[in-house]
Design a protein around this motif. Structure first.
Motif, PDB file in Angstrom:
ATOM      1  N   LEU A  54      46.967  35.476  40.646  1.00 17.68           N
ATOM      2  CA  LEU A  54      48.363  35.075  40.298  1.00 17.68           C
ATOM      3  C   LEU A  54      49.072  35.002  41.412  1.00 17.68           C
ATOM      4  CD1 LEU A  54      48.681  36.959  36.989  1.00 17.68           C
ATOM      5  CD2 LEU A  54      48.065  34.717  37.258  1.00 17.68           C
ATOM      6  N   ASP A  55      49.025  35.720  42.538  1.00 22.91           N
ATOM      7  CA  ASP A  55      49.787  35.582  43.695  1.00 22.91           C
ATOM      8  C   ASP A  55      49.463  34.621  44.550  1.00 22.91           C
ATOM      9  OD1 ASP A  55      47.616  36.423  45.032  1.00 22.91           O
ATOM     10  OD2 ASP A  55      48.424  38.425  45.699  1.00 22.91           O
ATOM     11  N   GLY A  56      48.417  33.639  44.244  1.00 20.06           N
ATOM     12  CA  GLY A  56      47.981  32.692  45.181  1.00 20.06           C
ATOM     13  C   GLY A  56      47.359  33.057  46.322  1.00 20.06           C
ATOM     14  N   ALA A  57      47.131  34.252  46.553  1.00 20.88           N
ATOM     15  CA  ALA A  57      46.115  34.615  47.757  1.00 20.88           C
ATOM     16  C   ALA A  57      44.611  34.430  47.451  1.00 20.88           C
ATOM     17  CB  ALA A  57      46.537  36.272  48.095  1.00 20.88           C
ATOM     18  N   PRO A  58      43.748  34.256  48.397  1.00 17.64           N
ATOM     19  CA  PRO A  58      42.288  34.506  48.076  1.00 17.64           C
ATOM     20  C   PRO A  58      41.731  35.623  47.091  1.00 17.64           C
ATOM     21  CG  PRO A  58      42.676  34.024  50.166  1.00 17.64           C
ATOM     22  CD  PRO A  58      44.149  34.380  49.773  1.00 17.64           C
ATOM     23  N   ALA A  59      40.869  35.386  46.438  1.00 18.72           N
ATOM     24  CA  ALA A  59      40.351  36.566  45.617  1.00 18.72           C
ATOM     25  C   ALA A  59      39.311  37.367  46.563  1.00 18.72           C
ATOM     26  CB  ALA A  59      39.582  36.110  44.471  1.00 18.72           C
TER      27      ALA A  59
END
Length: 126
Positions: A54-59
């Protein structure tokens, strides 16, 4: 104790292929995809949600974290492991097999999914 587990994915198509295959051999139906594109797996009262963070950072895989799936037999774990390797998973730890633990002999198999999450399939042997 747990209502659900949510894990991140960088490629939901690759994750769907991986989890449909690996969870399918354990008896779980294919993912339902919700309006936000999240993959929802529901089986035997458990829920696994696979989503882009949800934060847009890579998983990325949790350092020290493992998600365990129950299996009905050692053969089911072998099939789970094989399906995972065929669908973008990576073998880790030792090959699937029995392990002596303080709670008895367990048949275990380990994989990393396409986004690096550490997974285990477990069947108590006795």
């Amino acid at each position: 104790m747990f209502s659900h587990i949510v894990i991140g994915s960088n490629d939901l198509d690759a994750s769907k292929a991986f989890y449909d295959a690996t969870l399918g051999v354990l008896g779980c139906p294919p993912a339902q995809v919700d309006a936000k594109g999240r993959l929802l797996y529901v089986h035997n009262g458990g829920r696994l949600v696979v989503t882009k963070p949800l934060d847009g950072a890579p998983a990325c895989g949790a350092n020290g974290g493992t998600i365990g799936f129950s299996a009905a037999s050692a053969e089911a774990i072998d099939a789970w492991h094989k399906a995972g390797l065929a669908h973008g998973g990576v073998a880790i730890e030792n090959p699937p097999g029995p392990r002596e633990t303080p709670i008895g002999t367990l048949y275990l198999g380990y994989l990393r999914d396409p986004s690096g999450n550490k997974l285990c399939a477990l069947h108590p042997m006795g």
